[in-house]
Design a protein around this motif. Structure first.
Motif, short mmCIF file in Angstrom:
data_model
loop_
_atom_site.label_atom_id
_atom_site.label_comp_id
_atom_site.label_asym_id
_atom_site.label_seq_id
_atom_site.Cartn_x
_atom_site.Cartn_y
_atom_site.Cartn_z
N UNK A 119 0.84 -1.21 0.00
CA UNK A 119 0.00 0.00 0.00
C UNK A 119 0.86 1.25 0.00
N UNK A 120 1.93 1.26 0.80
CA UNK A 120 2.81 2.43 0.87
C UNK A 120 3.52 2.67 -0.45
N UNK A 121 3.97 1.63 -1.11
CA UNK A 121 4.61 1.76 -2.42
C UNK A 121 3.63 2.39 -3.41
N UNK A 122 2.38 1.94 -3.39
CA UNK A 122 1.39 2.51 -4.30
C UNK A 122 1.04 3.94 -3.94
N UNK A 123 1.01 4.28 -2.63
CA UNK A 123 0.78 5.68 -2.23
C UNK A 123 1.87 6.57 -2.81
N UNK A 124 3.10 6.15 -2.66
CA UNK A 124 4.22 6.97 -3.14
C UNK A 124 4.19 7.10 -4.66
N UNK A 125 3.92 5.99 -5.35
CA UNK A 125 3.83 6.05 -6.81
C UNK A 125 2.69 6.95 -7.27
N UNK A 126 1.53 6.86 -6.63
CA UNK A 126 0.39 7.69 -6.99
C UNK A 126 0.70 9.16 -6.74
N UNK A 128 3.71 10.60 -6.76
CA UNK A 128 4.67 11.02 -7.77
C UNK A 128 4.01 11.24 -9.13
N UNK A 129 3.16 10.31 -9.53
CA UNK A 129 2.46 10.46 -10.80
C UNK A 129 1.52 11.66 -10.80
N UNK A 130 0.91 11.93 -9.67
CA UNK A 130 0.02 13.09 -9.57
C UNK A 130 0.79 14.40 -9.74
N UNK A 131 1.96 14.49 -9.12
CA UNK A 131 2.79 15.70 -9.27
C UNK A 131 3.22 15.86 -10.72
N UNK A 132 3.66 14.77 -11.34
CA UNK A 132 4.08 14.85 -12.74
C UNK A 132 2.91 15.30 -13.62
N UNK A 133 1.74 14.70 -13.41
CA UNK A 133 0.58 15.04 -14.22
C UNK A 133 0.14 16.48 -14.03
N UNK A 134 -0.10 16.86 -12.78
CA UNK A 134 -0.67 18.19 -12.54
C UNK A 134 0.34 19.33 -12.65
N UNK A 135 1.56 19.11 -12.21
CA UNK A 135 2.54 20.21 -12.24
C UNK A 135 3.24 20.29 -13.60
#
Length: 141
Positions: A119-126, A128-135
């Motif tokens: 779960x923690x690995x997926x939290x971190x990946x999500x 990171x992907x959110x920052x890449x997408x939105x920023x």
């Protein structure tokens, strides 16, 4: 030389200590989303007082420690709509994952729980992907 990293270390130690005290005090794993969720959906009525004390401490401790802080710069957005959307997405994600980073990340990993680690690995990946997408792609934040 700035030592801003010390605040992260102190915060991590306090979360870990809070998790240990919560576990030793009542034999349950500390997960903020579960504590709040039990109050919201009514499943935590039997121990609502301890849940409310925990939440009060989470909100009051920063106020108590405020005199130790010095001003610092953050890169958080000032866009209220983005902050509200982020909060809602975090809430939805914690319900889908059946827990949050305090339960899975802090308490789960320390118990070598495979579910907590995944779960923690997926939290971190999500995140990171959110920052890449939105920023970086959409330029929203």
């Amino acid at each position: 030389m700035p030592i801003d990293w010390i605040w992260g270390l102190i915060g991590g130690l306090m979360i870990g200590l809070g998790g240990a005290v919560f576990l030793l005090g009542n034999g349950r794993i500390m997960g903020a989303s579960g504590i709040i969720g039990g109050l919201v959906d009514g499943s935590g009525r039997s121990n609502a007082a301890e849940r409310l004390v925990f939440l009060a401490a989470v909100f009051l401790l920063p106020i108590v420690l405020h005199p130790l802080y010095r001003p610092f710069e953050t890169h958080a957005t000032t866009n209220v709509a983005v902050l509200v959307a982020a909060g809602l997405l975090v809430g939805i994600g914690t319900r889908i994952a059946n827990g949050c980073t305090s339960g899975h990340g802090v308490c789960g990993i320390s118990r070598l729980s495979l579910r907590g680690i995944v779960a923690t690995v997926f939290y971190i990946m999500a995140g990171g992907l959110t920052v890449v997408l939105f920023r970086h792609i959409l330029g929203v934040i």
